[in-house]
Enzyme design. Sequence first.
Site, PDB file in Angstrom:
ATOM      1  N   GLY A  64     -30.985   7.043 -15.922  1.00 29.34           N
ATOM      2  CA  GLY A  64     -31.021   7.070 -14.235  1.00 29.34           C
ATOM      3  C   GLY A  64     -29.904   7.838 -13.651  1.00 29.34           C
ATOM      4  O   GLY A  64     -28.647   8.244 -14.705  1.00 29.34           O
ATOM      5  N   GLY A 120     -32.980   4.995 -18.725  1.00 28.08           N
ATOM      6  CA  GLY A 120     -34.250   4.982 -17.870  1.00 28.08           C
ATOM      7  C   GLY A 120     -35.297   5.583 -18.612  1.00 28.08           C
ATOM      8  O   GLY A 120     -36.464   5.481 -18.357  1.00 28.08           O
ATOM      9  N   GLU A 143     -25.377   1.697 -22.248  1.00 23.73           N
ATOM     10  CA  GLU A 143     -24.993   1.084 -20.879  1.00 23.73           C
ATOM     11  C   GLU A 143     -23.700   0.567 -20.975  1.00 23.73           C
ATOM     12  O   GLU A 143     -22.860   0.530 -20.044  1.00 23.73           O
ATOM     13  CB  GLU A 143     -25.797   0.299 -20.320  1.00 23.73           C
ATOM     14  CG  GLU A 143     -27.044   0.808 -19.540  1.00 23.73           C
ATOM     15  CD  GLU A 143     -28.021   1.157 -20.713  1.00 23.73           C
ATOM     16  OE1 GLU A 143     -29.108   2.181 -20.240  1.00 23.73           O
ATOM     17  OE2 GLU A 143     -28.049   1.057 -22.088  1.00 23.73           O
ATOM     18  N   ASP A 151     -30.987  -2.263 -19.772  1.00 23.15           N
ATOM     19  CA  ASP A 151     -32.013  -2.828 -18.751  1.00 23.15           C
ATOM     20  C   ASP A 151     -33.244  -2.315 -18.783  1.00 23.15           C
ATOM     21  O   ASP A 151     -33.698  -2.060 -20.173  1.00 23.15           O
ATOM     22  CB  ASP A 151     -31.579  -2.421 -17.274  1.00 23.15           C
ATOM     23  CG  ASP A 151     -31.125  -0.978 -16.897  1.00 23.15           C
ATOM     24  OD1 ASP A 151     -31.136  -0.219 -17.871  1.00 23.15           O
ATOM     25  OD2 ASP A 151     -31.377  -0.830 -15.745  1.00 23.15           O
TER      26      ASP A 151
END
Length: 368
Positions: A64, A120, A143, A151
């Site tokens: 992301g 992402g 992360e 995530d």
Amino acid sequence: MSLIQTEIKNKVGFITLNSEQTLNSLNLEMIEGLTAAVESWKESEDVACIFIQGAGEKALCAGGDVRKLYDAIIIQRTEDNTQVPQECFDFFAKEYALNYTIHTYPKPIIVWGHGIVMGGGIGVMVGASHRIVTERSKLAMPEITIGLFPDVGATWFLNKMPSAYGLYLGLTGARLDAADCRFLGLADYYMESIAKQEVLDALAQATWTGVIADQVSAILATIAEKYTVGSSQTAAHQSFIKQFEKVNTLEEFHAILLNNTEKDSWIEAGIESFEKGSPSSAHLIFRQLKEGKDYTLEQVFQTELNLACQCCIHPDFAEGVRALLVDKDQSPKWQPATLEEVTNEWVDGYFKPLWTKENDVLKNLGKN
């Protein structure tokens, strides 16, 4: 220039993530463009299957665009640091809804997972029905190094991995190549990148009848047969990973990691990123994966949205992005600074619901 390029050829819907300069990192505009394409093709008779790729040769998607999220958090802090910035909320909510759509899509989705696929990018790839890796694929969920947590459905797919691999990867952000992805169930086919044109030609010549998914599988299996994936570093460390299967606390995990006598470059890299990572993230990830073990896919994305938004109002996410991408000093000042200083109350704060079930924007996942 459109950041998401789409075209339909011979009933194959092509989607290209078109931001080569940023290694095709996802921003809100790209997430909305991707969502619009897959939603419009869901019922369309013009599309039998979908093929997702990244522009250029370096990456499918490097994650992301967290730099944009950082800017939104910094502005929000000057106004009211107890509130989640709207841009961050929109980004994560729409990204996770897209991830869920890919996982549950009624038509085959082929993802060309070539080059860098992180964060992402894994979210776009992992839920697809036909996932291809190449000799240049590099996957990771790092992360912990930016004060976030794995995530995009990682609560689901890390918990589906054999042994304690999911926990280990979540806490160390270990890098994976094509052989590792095949071993861990993150990819379905391995082929060298020179085979891409052959794949495209086969899709262009197919007559789409019968069970489309079986046709796609047959096409890809035939091409992949010519290639042999190397040996997996990750698989070679099964006895090491097995030690983490019964850990009940982060402290136990840390002790095994540090006191293990078997040390090589793969293990050393894992220790290094765990030690350098956010202590809050380490505690958060440990609880995320333990508590989410039996969650449905819907629950996974609902709880991850709350966690991601909590990360936006806790200190470490913005600090991690600052150190990595803004000031680039690689010296994040984590708060709390050590694993020992993180209290249960502090970790509880990350899991505190920010909205009621009735107000959850993802409450209808799986119900339409």
